[in-house]
Enzyme design. Structure first.
Site, mmCIF file in Angstrom:
data_model
loop_
_atom_site.group_PDB
_atom_site.id
_atom_site.type_symbol
_atom_site.label_atom_id
_atom_site.label_comp_id
_atom_site.label_asym_id
_atom_site.label_seq_id
_atom_site.Cartn_x
_atom_site.Cartn_y
_atom_site.Cartn_z
ATOM 1 N N CYS A 1 0.816 -1.201 0.000
ATOM 2 C CA CYS A 1 0.000 0.000 0.000
ATOM 3 C C CYS A 1 0.861 1.267 0.000
ATOM 4 C CB CYS A 1 -0.993 -0.034 1.157
ATOM 5 S SG CYS A 1 -2.439 1.010 0.863
ATOM 6 N N HIS B 1 -3.874 -5.335 -0.023
ATOM 7 C CA HIS B 1 -3.512 -5.892 1.285
ATOM 8 C C HIS B 1 -3.590 -7.417 1.283
ATOM 9 C CE1 HIS B 1 -3.155 -2.299 3.903
ATOM 10 N NE2 HIS B 1 -3.844 -1.754 2.913
ATOM 11 N N GLU C 1 -2.597 -9.429 3.508
ATOM 12 C CA GLU C 1 -2.929 -9.976 4.834
ATOM 13 C C GLU C 1 -4.441 -10.038 5.036
ATOM 14 O OE1 GLU C 1 -3.772 -5.804 5.562
ATOM 15 O OE2 GLU C 1 -2.250 -6.838 4.404
#
Length: 373
Positions: free
Chosen positions: A263, A347, A349
């Protein structure tokens, strides 16, 4: 079942548009850049994502809060949103993990919110006219509009100093999503915290890494003094081009150790390599963004939260674009040809999900292992 004594409130935009609703969460007034996110779940992760610092977040799902709130789902130590906008705030919580209602959570953390807003109309307005400054409050709409017009733009703001850790610390908690190798971790990662989410750190631990988190202002020399096997550049809020100290640090780290950015980290890597970034009209925020891996042709459903993007053409000859957004063709991933440093705009995760892109942590681990050999 409805909240008692709900007061009339408004969210007023800098372009003069006003949406009526009812006050929720904490008492008071708040100012920020109004943006929307399309996630059907994960509202607590949104509230506590440091990348939302300075932003009033509109939830497009019609009802928010029906599973309550639990400290386990916080991505940081507290909520970072400037304000919260909902169509309907559930007055009750129904989930075995719930510790309190969302309204109680918002009040406890001082988050000013508004519900009973026509979030479909507000979202369409943002799509048509762009993200912009806004104010949530109970005073006159005219006064709120005037305050919104006077608020600063997100462009040019470095907000990382507000969200970063003040001191280095070691992170050892995993998520248990992947098989954690037995014994002591064999790889040491230094994560530079520009607003890092807890689940990123958990994913690194799950992939056999010992993680040291350092403040955003840590120099490249001090990062390398930790003798890491790799360096992770985190997500974070604000305008990436304004984070001059971080860009310089990343520039000095490129080629020194395997490097992975997410990001804001993706954007700063691009800027460190001589590229450019630009502010998007309304950004990408949600859990359902399609991204194509150009190497494999595989399409991933991803979580995203960003209002700035990398100009891929500005890095021609230096980097390869590895991933693109299938809705608008924007650059979603880069790899530096000379050093192998890589990054993604989304993202991997992904808490609360999806998990399509978790393989990127394995890629980072493989780069570290190859460098050690």
């Amino acid at each position: 079942m409805t909240r008692r004594n709900a007061r009339k409130a408004w969210i007023a935009l800098a372009d003069g548009t006003v949406f009526e609703g009812c006050a929720a969460g904490a008492d008071g007034e708040t100012t920020g850049e109004v943006v929307f996110t399309t996630g059907m779940t994960g509202y607590q992760e949104v509230l506590t994502d440091p990348s939302y610092c300075g932003q009033i977040v509109v939830m497009t799902a019609p009802e928010i809060g029906n599973t309550g709130a639990t400290t386990e789902d916080d991505e940081a130590g507290k909520p970072w949103v400037a304000g919260f906008v909902m169509h309907e705030l559930s007055p009750m919580a129904s989930n075995w993990r719930s510790q309190e209602t969302l309204d109680a959570y918002l009040r406890r953390h001082g988050v000013v919110a508004i519900d009973r807003v026509d979030t479909r109309a507000l979202t369409r307005h943002i799509r048509d006219h762009g993200a912009q400054a806004a104010v949530i409050g109970t005073s006159s709409p005219e006064a709120l509009v005037a305050k919104a017009k006077a608020a600063p733009s997100m462009a040019g703001q470095d907000l990382t100093g507000a969200v970063t850790t003040r001191e280095p610390y070691v992170w050892a908690e995993g998520a248990g999503v992947w098989h954690v190798p037995e014994g002591e971790p064999t790889r040491h990662v230094v994560a530079v915290d520009f607003g890092v989410k807890k689940n990123i750190l958990r994913c690194l631990v799950d992939h056999g890494c010992r993680v040291t988190v350092v403040p955003a202002t840590t120099s490249a020399k001090d990062i390398l003094a930790h003798d890491p096997d790799g360096v992770f550049i985190s997500n974070g809020p604000g305008d990436p081009a304004a984070v001059a100290h971080g860009i310089e640090t990343v520039r000095e780290l490129v080629g020194q150790k395997p490097l992975f950015g997410i990001c804001l980290g993706h954007q700063m890597l691009a800027l460190a390599l001589g590229g450019k970034t630009y502010k998007m009209k309304f950004g990408h925020r949600g859990l359902n963004h399609p991204v194509k891996d150009l190497a494999t042709g595989r399409v991933e459903i991803t979580t995203q939260n960003h209002g700035f993007a990398v100009d891929a053409e500005s890095l021609a000859g230096k980097c390869d674009v590895t991933h693109v957004h299938l809705n608008d063709g924007t650059c979603m991933g880069l790899e530096h040809r000379d050093s192998g440093a890589f990054s993604v705009q989304y993202h991997p995760e992904a808490s609360a999900g999806p998990h399509d892109a978790r393989y990127l942590f394995k890629r980072f681990v493989s780069r570290m292992d190859s460098a050690k050999r």
